[in-house]
Design a protein around this motif. Structure first.
Motif, PDB file in Angstrom:
ATOM      1  N   LEU A   1      -9.623  -1.333  -1.617  1.00  0.00           N
ATOM      2  CA  LEU A   1      -9.275  -1.163  -0.203  1.00  0.00           C
ATOM      3  C   LEU A   1     -10.477  -0.769   0.639  1.00  0.00           C
TER       4      LEU A   1
ATOM      5  N   GLU B   1       0.830  -1.208   0.000  1.00  0.00           N
ATOM      6  CA  GLU B   1       0.000   0.000   0.000  1.00  0.00           C
ATOM      7  C   GLU B   1       0.861   1.253   0.000  1.00  0.00           C
TER       8      GLU B   1
ATOM      9  N   LYS C   1       1.829   2.029  -3.557  1.00  0.00           N
ATOM     10  CA  LYS C   1       0.702   2.620  -4.289  1.00  0.00           C
ATOM     11  C   LYS C   1       0.478   4.073  -3.877  1.00  0.00           C
TER      12      LYS C   1
END
Length: 343
Positions: A290, A246, A249
């Motif tokens: 998410l 994450e 990203k």
């Protein structure tokens, strides 16, 4: 900054210009040569005609030309090139910069075809590939065509100095990075390596465009096409990277935000467009993966959006003070570039 008749009329109403001065200014501007690209019917016709002619000798070349053989292709390319140069000089002498630049670009675009024909004539072409595949596949032996195109492009751009001449040079630089990667990797089409090369070559092209921008902004926009293909190469490279982290990203999202900021700072829309695409992609990922089942996510996004609007209001109120202080720390050349963009 582009001035319209309405701007001049407003200046008269504000008593900055007299009515007689405004008439003389309008007449003077009408007599100036129309050399910069504009979105009008004349220029649209110029570019449609130019791109059809260039496309005919590049993207849309068919196998029928192979029947002419290497020597035939060389002579036809030289003939077309001489016609293109003649038209370039004719349009230049008449002050028609846009068609002159398009005809010069046509000559540059012929270079890979001429080199291909020459290699066929000399019997040094290494495989069964044909010219039309130059624009479709990545192969190491396109390098001779690309290097020759760069050489011819630089010579013609140096001689005629029209911004559109940089377009085939930028495209060829992009092709060159992809094909040289295959050669360096021993013919292996390693996808991960190609993505990394795309990122770093894009950054180098952006740096080159920025250097050109600083040196030539007072003359013409020679950096546009190199910015365009540099940003495309960089953005595609980072967007194709895959990671389950994450943090990675989020860093991708921040890079795209930085691109938007950079585009606004140096007034280059290509950074803003691709940065916005990247940010949208990241937000779409958050929404669909998410925070797929979170009812708070749309509310949070709304608040973030309103926060950015509020930042925009604050920026508008304090832009002159902030930019003035920020630019005082920059080198003189960069400060002049930014001031010219926001004039």
């Amino acid at each position: 900054m582009n001035f319209t008749k309405k701007n001049i009329e407003d200046a008269v109403n504000e008593k900055i210009l007299s009515f007689e001065q405004s008439k003389k200014l309008i007449e003077f501007l009408k007599k100036q040569p129309n050399t910069s690209p504009k979105f009008d019917f004349t220029h649209v016709l110029y570019y449609i005609g130019g791109m059809i002619a260039i496309g005919a000798m590049t993207l849309f070349m068919n196998l029928g030309w192979e029947s002419f053989g290497g020597i035939g292709i060389v002579f036809i390319s030289l003939f077309y090139g001489s016609v293109g140069l003649k038209l370039t000089n004719i349009f230049k002498s008449k002050g028609l910069a846009i068609p002159a630049g398009i005809c010069g670009t046509f000559v540059i675009a012929l270079t890979p075809l001429a080199v291909y024909g020459l290699q066929q004539a000399l019997g040094v072409w290494p495989d069964d590939s044909v010219y039309r595949e130059y624009y479709q596949y990545i192969k190491w032996h396109w390098l001779y065509m690309e290097l020759s195109t760069l050489a011819v492009g630089i010579i013609i751009a140096w001689k005629y100095k029209y911004p559109f001449l940089i377009m085939p040079i930028a495209v060829t630089l992009w092709y060159l990075t992809m094909d040289s990667t295959v050669m360096i990797n021993g013919g292996d089409y390693n996808w991960e390596l190609r993505k990394l090369v795309s990122i770093y070559s894009g950054l180098l092209m952006i740096a080159l465009a920025f250097w050109i921008d600083i040196r030539s902004y007072k003359k013409a926009d020679y950096a546009f096409w190199i910015y365009l293909f540099g940003v495309i190469s960089f953005w595609v490279g980072i967007s194709l990277q895959h990671s389950d982290s994450e943090l990675s990203k989020f860093i991708y999202f921040m890079i795209n935000l930085l691109m938007i900021f950079t585009g606004v700072l140096i007034v280059r829309r290509v950074f803003v467009i691709f940065g916005a695409l990247g940010c949208s992609g990241y937000i779409g990922y958050l929404a669909s993966d998410l925070f797929k089942d979170s009812w708070l996510f749309p509310i949070t996004l709304t608040l973030i959006g309103l926060f950015f609007i509020y930042l925009g209001v604050l920026w508008q109120k304090n832009e002159l003070v902030i930019t003035s202080k920020a630019r005082s720390f920059l080198p003189q050349a960069l400060r002049e570039l930014l001031e010219s963009k926001h004039a």
